[in-house]
Write a protein that holds these residues in place. Structure first.
Motif, PDB file in Angstrom:
ATOM      1  N   TYR A 260       4.350  -9.401 -12.206  1.00  0.00           N
ATOM      2  CA  TYR A 260       3.602  -9.366 -10.951  1.00  0.00           C
ATOM      3  C   TYR A 260       4.003 -10.538 -10.061  1.00  0.00           C
ATOM      4  O   TYR A 260       4.076 -10.413  -8.837  1.00  0.00           O
ATOM      5  CB  TYR A 260       2.102  -9.426 -11.219  1.00  0.00           C
ATOM      6  CG  TYR A 260       1.510  -8.151 -11.780  1.00  0.00           C
ATOM      7  CD1 TYR A 260       1.739  -6.919 -11.164  1.00  0.00           C
ATOM      8  CD2 TYR A 260       0.689  -8.188 -12.899  1.00  0.00           C
ATOM      9  CE1 TYR A 260       1.184  -5.754 -11.668  1.00  0.00           C
ATOM     10  CE2 TYR A 260       0.110  -7.029 -13.409  1.00  0.00           C
ATOM     11  CZ  TYR A 260       0.365  -5.811 -12.788  1.00  0.00           C
ATOM     12  OH  TYR A 260      -0.201  -4.672 -13.275  1.00  0.00           O
ATOM     13  N   GLU A 261       4.254 -11.678 -10.665  1.00  0.00           N
ATOM     14  CA  GLU A 261       4.592 -12.869  -9.884  1.00  0.00           C
ATOM     15  C   GLU A 261       5.874 -12.679  -9.082  1.00  0.00           C
ATOM     16  O   GLU A 261       6.050 -13.316  -8.027  1.00  0.00           O
ATOM     17  CB  GLU A 261       4.722 -14.077 -10.809  1.00  0.00           C
ATOM     18  CG  GLU A 261       3.401 -14.568 -11.397  1.00  0.00           C
ATOM     19  CD  GLU A 261       2.788 -13.598 -12.409  1.00  0.00           C
ATOM     20  OE1 GLU A 261       1.546 -13.594 -12.544  1.00  0.00           O
ATOM     21  OE2 GLU A 261       3.552 -12.839 -13.058  1.00  0.00           O
ATOM     22  N   GLU A 262       6.768 -11.805  -9.553  1.00  0.00           N
ATOM     23  CA  GLU A 262       8.019 -11.563  -8.839  1.00  0.00           C
ATOM     24  C   GLU A 262       7.921 -10.398  -7.846  1.00  0.00           C
ATOM     25  O   GLU A 262       8.890 -10.099  -7.157  1.00  0.00           O
ATOM     26  CB  GLU A 262       9.136 -11.288  -9.850  1.00  0.00           C
ATOM     27  CG  GLU A 262       9.452 -12.474 -10.741  1.00  0.00           C
ATOM     28  CD  GLU A 262      10.574 -12.181 -11.715  1.00  0.00           C
ATOM     29  OE1 GLU A 262      11.454 -11.358 -11.390  1.00  0.00           O
ATOM     30  OE2 GLU A 262      10.572 -12.769 -12.818  1.00  0.00           O
ATOM     31  N   HIS A 263       6.767  -9.756  -7.794  1.00  0.00           N
ATOM     32  CA  HIS A 263       6.631  -8.601  -6.898  1.00  0.00           C
ATOM     33  C   HIS A 263       6.689  -9.061  -5.443  1.00  0.00           C
ATOM     34  O   HIS A 263       6.072 -10.059  -5.070  1.00  0.00           O
ATOM     35  CB  HIS A 263       5.312  -7.872  -7.168  1.00  0.00           C
ATOM     36  CG  HIS A 263       5.302  -6.482  -6.643  1.00  0.00           C
ATOM     37  ND1 HIS A 263       5.136  -6.205  -5.298  1.00  0.00           N
ATOM     38  CD2 HIS A 263       5.467  -5.278  -7.254  1.00  0.00           C
ATOM     39  CE1 HIS A 263       5.190  -4.888  -5.117  1.00  0.00           C
ATOM     40  NE2 HIS A 263       5.395  -4.314  -6.289  1.00  0.00           N
ATOM     41  N   PRO A 264       7.402  -8.319  -4.565  1.00  0.00           N
ATOM     42  CA  PRO A 264       7.600  -8.773  -3.185  1.00  0.00           C
ATOM     43  C   PRO A 264       6.479  -8.421  -2.213  1.00  0.00           C
ATOM     44  O   PRO A 264       6.621  -8.659  -1.002  1.00  0.00           O
ATOM     45  CB  PRO A 264       8.896  -8.060  -2.783  1.00  0.00           C
ATOM     46  CG  PRO A 264       8.878  -6.790  -3.554  1.00  0.00           C
ATOM     47  CD  PRO A 264       8.250  -7.151  -4.889  1.00  0.00           C
ATOM     48  N   LEU A 265       5.369  -7.870  -2.668  1.00  0.00           N
ATOM     49  CA  LEU A 265       4.311  -7.462  -1.745  1.00  0.00           C
ATOM     50  C   LEU A 265       3.879  -8.606  -0.835  1.00  0.00           C
ATOM     51  O   LEU A 265       3.718  -8.433   0.377  1.00  0.00           O
ATOM     52  CB  LEU A 265       3.112  -6.927  -2.531  1.00  0.00           C
ATOM     53  CG  LEU A 265       1.848  -6.597  -1.708  1.00  0.00           C
ATOM     54  CD1 LEU A 265       2.156  -5.566  -0.643  1.00  0.00           C
ATOM     55  CD2 LEU A 265       0.732  -6.111  -2.621  1.00  0.00           C
ATOM     56  N   ARG A 266       3.691  -9.792  -1.393  1.00  0.00           N
ATOM     57  CA  ARG A 266       3.262 -10.930  -0.597  1.00  0.00           C
ATOM     58  C   ARG A 266       4.260 -11.237   0.525  1.00  0.00           C
ATOM     59  O   ARG A 266       3.880 -11.478   1.683  1.00  0.00           O
ATOM     60  CB  ARG A 266       3.098 -12.129  -1.516  1.00  0.00           C
ATOM     61  CG  ARG A 266       2.807 -13.472  -0.880  1.00  0.00           C
ATOM     62  CD  ARG A 266       1.376 -13.588  -0.447  1.00  0.00           C
ATOM     63  NE  ARG A 266       1.216 -13.276   0.960  1.00  0.00           N
ATOM     64  CZ  ARG A 266       0.043 -13.179   1.561  1.00  0.00           C
ATOM     65  NH1 ARG A 266      -1.066 -13.329   0.877  1.00  0.00           N
ATOM     66  NH2 ARG A 266      -0.026 -12.911   2.847  1.00  0.00           N
ATOM     67  N   ARG A 267       5.554 -11.218   0.188  1.00  0.00           N
ATOM     68  CA  ARG A 267       6.581 -11.502   1.199  1.00  0.00           C
ATOM     69  C   ARG A 267       6.602 -10.428   2.274  1.00  0.00           C
ATOM     70  O   ARG A 267       6.839 -10.725   3.456  1.00  0.00           O
ATOM     71  CB  ARG A 267       7.954 -11.596   0.536  1.00  0.00           C
ATOM     72  CG  ARG A 267       8.193 -12.927  -0.174  1.00  0.00           C
ATOM     73  CD  ARG A 267       9.594 -12.997  -0.746  1.00  0.00           C
ATOM     74  NE  ARG A 267       9.713 -12.187  -1.961  1.00  0.00           N
ATOM     75  CZ  ARG A 267      10.758 -11.437  -2.266  1.00  0.00           C
ATOM     76  NH1 ARG A 267      11.785 -11.333  -1.423  1.00  0.00           N
ATOM     77  NH2 ARG A 267      10.798 -10.767  -3.397  1.00  0.00           N
ATOM     78  N   MET A 268       6.374  -9.180   1.892  1.00  0.00           N
ATOM     79  CA  MET A 268       6.357  -8.091   2.868  1.00  0.00           C
ATOM     80  C   MET A 268       5.209  -8.266   3.857  1.00  0.00           C
ATOM     81  O   MET A 268       5.384  -8.106   5.072  1.00  0.00           O
ATOM     82  CB  MET A 268       6.263  -6.758   2.129  1.00  0.00           C
ATOM     83  CG  MET A 268       7.501  -6.446   1.295  1.00  0.00           C
ATOM     84  SD  MET A 268       7.237  -5.166   0.034  1.00  0.00           S
ATOM     85  CE  MET A 268       6.876  -3.743   1.060  1.00  0.00           C
ATOM     86  N   LEU A 269       4.046  -8.617   3.357  1.00  0.00           N
ATOM     87  CA  LEU A 269       2.915  -8.858   4.252  1.00  0.00           C
ATOM     88  C   LEU A 269       3.189 -10.038   5.181  1.00  0.00           C
ATOM     89  O   LEU A 269       2.884  -9.988   6.381  1.00  0.00           O
ATOM     90  CB  LEU A 269       1.655  -9.118   3.436  1.00  0.00           C
ATOM     91  CG  LEU A 269       0.979  -7.899   2.793  1.00  0.00           C
ATOM     92  CD1 LEU A 269      -0.169  -8.355   1.907  1.00  0.00           C
ATOM     93  CD2 LEU A 269       0.478  -6.929   3.850  1.00  0.00           C
ATOM     94  N   ASP A 270       3.762 -11.095   4.643  1.00  0.00           N
ATOM     95  CA  ASP A 270       4.058 -12.268   5.458  1.00  0.00           C
ATOM     96  C   ASP A 270       5.043 -11.937   6.575  1.00  0.00           C
ATOM     97  O   ASP A 270       5.029 -12.583   7.633  1.00  0.00           O
ATOM     98  CB  ASP A 270       4.625 -13.389   4.590  1.00  0.00           C
ATOM     99  CG  ASP A 270       3.569 -14.012   3.673  1.00  0.00           C
ATOM    100  OD1 ASP A 270       2.371 -13.789   3.921  1.00  0.00           O
ATOM    101  OD2 ASP A 270       3.958 -14.683   2.693  1.00  0.00           O
ATOM    102  N   ALA A 271       5.896 -10.933   6.335  1.00  0.00           N
ATOM    103  CA  ALA A 271       6.875 -10.513   7.344  1.00  0.00           C
ATOM    104  C   ALA A 271       6.298  -9.500   8.327  1.00  0.00           C
ATOM    105  O   ALA A 271       7.016  -9.017   9.210  1.00  0.00           O
ATOM    106  CB  ALA A 271       8.110  -9.931   6.662  1.00  0.00           C
ATOM    107  N   GLY A 272       5.026  -9.153   8.175  1.00  0.00           N
ATOM    108  CA  GLY A 272       4.395  -8.236   9.105  1.00  0.00           C
ATOM    109  C   GLY A 272       4.529  -6.773   8.765  1.00  0.00           C
ATOM    110  O   GLY A 272       4.205  -5.903   9.591  1.00  0.00           O
TER     111      GLY A 272
END
Length: 342
Positions: A260-272
């Motif tokens: 889960y820690e490597e999942h990119p969901l957080r980065r996707m949200l941060d990118a809008g």
């Protein structure tokens, strides 16, 4: 408000869930006994072991084996009632549920019988106070463009030349082959009024997402996590408002992400990027839509406001009736007034 309280109060719209992959172990066991399918395990523990996947290819092989248990109209009604009933227990207001006509037609099961069973199950669950449900039809990519055309013919045939009212989208799943050869079928589907909802960027790189956008006219992307590998593409997806249907535990269980820690969901949200949270094949992956929202809070770095934003995206990105959307958005506004101050 605890995480559990927030998630249990959250009105949910599920946009990425496969009907055949939502077969509870108890339902598969009942079908195994009904049809004398001795190649399948004969008890619940054995069925649950069947759902322990080594990787994405193993998951696909198991998925196709499970499909063989569906043989008669009553089987499909049982599947629909049991799978959709699980959503009713999770404050799911609306669901777009994908089923795969060609997998059944190619086994000699008339698609009319399949759809009659699905509709009977859908209407029964809705009448009992469960979620409003609409269907998305798809095909496994490895079957090729001809299968896409056949799938569309089957769907249009159910409505006498147009899609039945309860069918709202056309998808492409399974092994992630090149999307470009499917362009003609998707153009025809869009012309018939179906939304373009292909998988892309699940097990391959961002080139799959690019192909889905350029050749299939994708309105939403199933999984789509590979956009995080290409900053320019991720920015384009965000700017165009293309919604990405993220299924965190599915990605973990099929070994697409290592943790889960490597999942990119957080980065996707941060990118809008506009993101929704979904369950994919919940019994097979040992999860639920409720659990996926808890995962987002506890393991993927989302706070209450961001979780509510994903829920709003899900409410507006689907084809839910306007009254359902309005009720969900109003309830999300009321919940936010409490949740963001916890």
């Amino acid at each position: 408000m605890t995480d559990e309280e927030l998630v249990d109060a959250l009105p949910k719209h599920e946009l990425h869930v496969h009907l055949e992959g939502s077969m509870p172990p108890e339902t598969l066991l009942a079908l195994r006994h009904r049809h004398g399918l001795h190649t399948l395990p004969g008890d619940l523990d054995g069925i649950r072991d069947l759902y322990e996947f080594r990787d994405f290819d193993h998951f696909i092989r198991t998925y196709l084996a499970v499909v063989q248990a569906l043989r008669e109209e009553e089987d499909f009604e049982l599947l629909a009632r049991s799978a959709l009933g699980l959503l009713a227990d999770q404050v799911v207001r609306y669901a777009e549920v994908t089923w795969t006509p060609v997998l059944h037609a190619d086994r000699g099961v008339p698609v009319e019988a399949v759809f009659a069973g699905l509709e009977a199950g859908r209407l029964a669950v809705e009448a009992e106070g469960g979620p409003v449900v609409r269907w998305v039809t798809d095909l496994p990519g490895h079957l090729g463009p001809d299968a896409a055309e056949r799938t569309l013919d089957l769907v249009l045939g159910l409505g006498g030349g147009t899609p039945p009212p309860s069918v709202v989208g056309f998808g492409l799943g399974g092994p992630e082959v090149d999307r470009a050869p499917f362009a003609a079928a998707f153009a025809r589907a869009r012309a018939a009024g179906l939304r373009s909802l292909p998988h892309a960027g699940e097990v391959t790189g961002p080139e799959s997402v690019r192909a889905a956008l350029d050749h299939l006219g994708a309105e939403r992307l199933g999984h789509g996590i590979a956009v995080a590998q290409d900053a320019a593409l991720m920015a384009e997806v965000a700017e165009r408002g293309v919604v990405v249907e993220v299924c965190p535990t599915s990605n973990l269980r099929t070994r697409v992400v290592a943790s889960y820690e490597e999942h990119p969901l957080r980065r996707m949200l941060d990118a809008g990027v506009a993101v929704t949270i979904n369950s994919d094949d919940p019994p097979m992956f040992g999860t639920t839509l409720r659990e996926e929202h808890l995962v987002a809070l506890r393991h993927l770095g989302l706070g209450p406001a961001e979780l509510l934003a994903c829920a709003r995206t899900a409410a507006t990105a689907g084809s839910a009736p306007p009254a359902v959307v309005e009720r969900t958005l109003a309830d999300l506004d009321a919940l936010e007034a409490v949740a963001v101050r916890r």
